[in-house]
Design an enzyme around this catalytic site. Structure first.
Site, mmCIF file in Angstrom:
data_model
loop_
_atom_site.group_PDB
_atom_site.id
_atom_site.type_symbol
_atom_site.label_atom_id
_atom_site.label_comp_id
_atom_site.label_asym_id
_atom_site.label_seq_id
_atom_site.Cartn_x
_atom_site.Cartn_y
_atom_site.Cartn_z
ATOM 1 N N LYS A 135 1.073 -1.243 -0.066
ATOM 2 C CA LYS A 135 0.114 -0.021 -0.015
ATOM 3 C C LYS A 135 0.910 1.280 -0.036
ATOM 4 O O LYS A 135 1.102 1.947 1.063
ATOM 5 C CB LYS A 135 -0.989 -0.163 1.266
ATOM 6 C CG LYS A 135 -1.958 -1.293 1.003
ATOM 7 C CD LYS A 135 -2.725 -1.420 2.163
ATOM 8 C CE LYS A 135 -3.836 -0.600 2.411
ATOM 9 N NZ LYS A 135 -5.087 -0.767 1.704
HETATM 10 C C1 PLP Z 1 -6.142 -1.773 -4.004
HETATM 11 C C2 PLP Z 1 -6.564 -2.522 -2.606
HETATM 12 N N1 PLP Z 1 -6.962 -3.960 -2.742
HETATM 13 C C3 PLP Z 1 -7.418 -4.541 -1.909
HETATM 14 C C4 PLP Z 1 -7.491 -3.931 -0.673
HETATM 15 C C5 PLP Z 1 -8.082 -5.227 0.477
HETATM 16 O O1 PLP Z 1 -7.152 -5.283 1.373
HETATM 17 P P1 PLP Z 1 -7.704 -5.630 2.770
HETATM 18 O O2 PLP Z 1 -8.491 -6.847 2.710
HETATM 19 O O3 PLP Z 1 -6.021 -6.282 3.700
HETATM 20 O O4 PLP Z 1 -8.060 -4.313 3.446
HETATM 21 C C6 PLP Z 1 -7.236 -2.732 -0.339
HETATM 22 C C7 PLP Z 1 -7.302 -2.226 1.083
HETATM 23 O O5 PLP Z 1 -7.360 -1.171 1.242
HETATM 24 C C8 PLP Z 1 -6.686 -2.010 -1.555
HETATM 25 O O6 PLP Z 1 -6.210 -0.859 -1.129
#
Ligand code: PLP
Length: 318
Positions: free
Chosen positions: A160
């Protein structure tokens, strides 16, 4: 749309607990100019009946965050246990008794012009009250956007990384301006990757299918929870494989998963109904199971939870 955060909320910044209004950075901060930060997002759920607040997989989130900080060579000098303790302390100091969102952020903190990063790093942890991110009770209408998901050869989507979220912001803006509730990205191979801030699943021929980590997706922890719930509780075969755009138009169900999004059924894609246009049985059941698991009602999944106000009952979460 989320409300503005109260400036008196206590956050962890510069190794201290301070009011949000005092947590300030210089306008010359490296990360502000060049996007050189890494963040994460953790949910906390308040349950009235149990009078407790459940953090969902705090240590797994902190582990992912620290690992992904390594891609940018941002050092977070605390262990996942110490970061979890700070988070619990923030919830308690703020006396939060509502659903909330935890936002750790580590960044290149040098105050100067010039993109070449050095070893000056900083981090903060913020906890804010947080309701529904998307209203998905009736199902969402999603649109495949013209922007492509960033490639691992440019900015790794599995971390992220702050700068990478320009990609998500462009996609979200396009989707909303075109009348959709959420964006669906394809990657440079043309395969379906994920939503702007969430992972994507389809149900087809009785199987639950989601793109693998090598398709330029964020390897979501909610995705991981959903895969376990689907396999263990619904006895579904879970397959990680590339997904074509046209499968979104021909499958039985589409849904999105993420810490903020939770489990959001998609009932229309690009103006085409998904099956009959009603929320499908797999998404409906997974949504209920995920709610129960994250609120301490399914004992097998207490391994995901950390109780903030009565820690002795469940103990330390992964
Ligand atoms: C681009 C993206 N994909 C998927 C997710 C989902 O990830 P998680 O389930 O760990 O929150 C996020 C979460 O913020 C994200 O920013």
């Amino acid at each position: 749309m989320q409300a503005e955060v109260n400036q008196n909320v206590v956050v962890y910044f510069d190794n201290q607990y301070v009011p949000l209004g005092e947590a300030r950075v210089s306008i010359l901060t490296h990360a502000l100019h060049y996007g050189t930060g890494v963040f994460d997002g953790i949910r906390g759920y308040w349950d009235d009946k149990q009078q407790d607040l459940f953090l969902v997989r705090p240590q797994d989130h902190y582990q992912r965050w620290k690992t992904n900080c390594g891609i940018l060579r941002v050092d977070v000098p605390l262990t996942t246990e110490e970061l979890t303790e700070i988070t619990v302390e923030l919830v308690r100091r703020n006396r939060f008794q509502s659903n909330l969102y935890v936002r750790p952020l580590a960044y290149k903190s040098a105050e100067r012009i010039g993109v070449i990063p050095d070893d000056r790093n900083a981090f903060a942890v913020m906890v804010v009250p947080f309701g529904d991110y998307l209203d998905s009770r009736k199902g969402l209408h999603a649109g495949v956007v013209s922007w492509r998901r960033i490639e691992d050869t440019a900015i790794p989507a599995r971390a992220k990384i702050c700068g990478a979220y320009v990609n998500s912001a462009l996609a979200s803006d396009e989707a909303r301006r075109n009348g959709f509730d959420e964006a669906i990205f394809r990657n440079e191979s043309g395969h379906v990757a994920e939503g702007a801030t969430c992972n994507l699943f389809i149900v087809r021929n009785g199987k639950l299918i989601t793109p693998p980590g090598t398709e330029n997706i964020l390897e979501g922890l909610t995705r991981d929870c959903v895969m376990e719930l689907a396999h263990r509780e619904l006895n579904l075969e879970v397959v990680e494989r590339p997904i074509d755009r046209s499968e979104l138009y021909t499958c039985d169900e589409v849904f999105l998963t993420g810490t903020a999004v939770e489990i959001a059924p998609v009932v229309e894609v690009d103006h085409r109904l998904v099956k009959t246009g009603a929320i499908g049985p797999v998404a409906r059941q997974l949504r209920r199971l995920y709610f129960e698991a994250t609120h301490g009602y399914l004992s097998h999944y207490n391994k995901w939870l950390l109780r903030v106000y009565h820690p002795a009952i469940v103990g330390k979460a992964a």
